[in-house]
Design a protein around this motif. Structure first.
Motif, PDB file in Angstrom:
ATOM      1  N   SER A   1       4.885   8.206  -1.980  1.00 49.66           N
ATOM      2  CA  SER A   1       3.909   7.383  -1.260  1.00 49.66           C
ATOM      3  C   SER A   1       2.520   7.517  -1.876  1.00 49.66           C
ATOM      4  CB  SER A   1       3.873   7.762   0.223  1.00 49.66           C
ATOM      5  OG  SER A   1       5.129   7.545   0.815  1.00 49.66           O
ATOM      6  N   LEU A   2       2.157   8.735  -2.289  1.00 50.72           N
ATOM      7  CA  LEU A   2       0.879   8.938  -2.978  1.00 50.72           C
ATOM      8  C   LEU A   2       0.849   8.183  -4.302  1.00 50.72           C
ATOM      9  CD1 LEU A   2       0.034  12.733  -2.486  1.00 50.72           C
ATOM     10  CD2 LEU A   2      -1.247  10.772  -1.631  1.00 50.72           C
ATOM     11  N   ASP A   3       1.958   8.207  -5.022  1.00 49.51           N
ATOM     12  CA  ASP A   3       2.036   7.480  -6.289  1.00 49.51           C
ATOM     13  C   ASP A   3       1.843   5.978  -6.080  1.00 49.51           C
ATOM     14  OD1 ASP A   3       2.457   9.873  -7.608  1.00 49.51           O
ATOM     15  OD2 ASP A   3       4.636   9.600  -7.789  1.00 49.51           O
ATOM     16  N   ILE A   4       2.410   5.447  -5.005  1.00 51.54           N
ATOM     17  CA  ILE A   4       2.247   4.021  -4.701  1.00 51.54           C
ATOM     18  C   ILE A   4       0.787   3.709  -4.391  1.00 51.54           C
ATOM     19  CG2 ILE A   4       2.796   2.233  -2.997  1.00 51.54           C
ATOM     20  CD1 ILE A   4       5.644   3.427  -2.906  1.00 51.54           C
ATOM     21  N   LEU A   5       0.121   4.582  -3.644  1.00 54.42           N
ATOM     22  CA  LEU A   5      -1.306   4.379  -3.344  1.00 54.42           C
ATOM     23  C   LEU A   5      -2.142   4.427  -4.623  1.00 54.42           C
ATOM     24  CD1 LEU A   5      -2.009   6.368  -0.073  1.00 54.42           C
ATOM     25  CD2 LEU A   5      -2.061   3.912  -0.408  1.00 54.42           C
ATOM     26  N   LYS A   6      -1.846   5.367  -5.508  1.00 53.24           N
ATOM     27  CA  LYS A   6      -2.580   5.458  -6.775  1.00 53.24           C
ATOM     28  C   LYS A   6      -2.375   4.198  -7.605  1.00 53.24           C
ATOM     29  CE  LYS A   6      -2.342  10.480  -7.129  1.00 53.24           C
ATOM     30  NZ  LYS A   6      -1.703  11.599  -7.831  1.00 53.24           N
ATOM     31  N   LEU A   7      -1.146   3.690  -7.611  1.00 51.22           N
ATOM     32  CA  LEU A   7      -0.854   2.464  -8.347  1.00 51.22           C
ATOM     33  C   LEU A   7      -1.624   1.279  -7.761  1.00 51.22           C
ATOM     34  CD1 LEU A   7       0.883   1.086 -10.553  1.00 51.22           C
ATOM     35  CD2 LEU A   7       2.593   0.692  -8.776  1.00 51.22           C
TER      36      LEU A   7
END
Length: 138
Positions: free
Chosen positions: A123-129
């Motif tokens: 989920s953090l990776d999706i936010l960073k993307l």
């Protein structure tokens, strides 16, 4: 914006807190495996549905900022209480801890914790993307 303001992160944090507490209770049971008369403890099952209703029930108010007052009955953070739970066997001295059952519970809790951490990271990776500037590359 704080990650705690995003409902999925709040629920995952609560889930990980619950699983940490469950691991602590299991380790306490294992530590008392030789204590005469000891009854093992367990936690009530974690329910996302109950957490959702506590956070945002139908027509209820939601605290969206740390300074907001909570709706009646809602609580912040992990609030779990251990309950006595009889295992399947009791020894002659009254101890009812079964180490094999405790190890199975610990393995399940660890796998669930690892899954929650993985989902949190994804989920953090999706936010960073989503925050990346278009055309900025990797």
């Amino acid at each position: 914006m704080d990650l705690a303001d995003i409902p999925i992160f709040s629920m995952l944090r609560s889930r990980m807190g619950y699983l940490s507490e469950k691991q602590r209770v299991i380790s306490e049971n294992v530590a008392n495996a030789s204590t005469p008369g000891y009854t093992p403890h367990d936690l009530k099952a974690f329910s996302f549905q109950a957490k959702l209703q506590a956070v945002a029930g139908p027509g209820s108010m939601v605290a969206t900022e740390a300074g907001h007052m909570l709706p009646p009955g809602a609580k912040r953070g992990v609030n779990v209480k251990p309950v006595k739970a009889k295992d399947s066997e009791t020894t002659m001295d009254g101890n009812s801890v079964v180490l094999e059952e405790e190890m199975m519970k610990l393995t399940d809790a660890r796998m669930d914790y690892d899954a929650a951490v993985s989902f949190y990271q994804k989920s953090l990776d999706i936010l960073k993307l989503a925050m990346r500037r278009p055309g900025s590359g990797a």
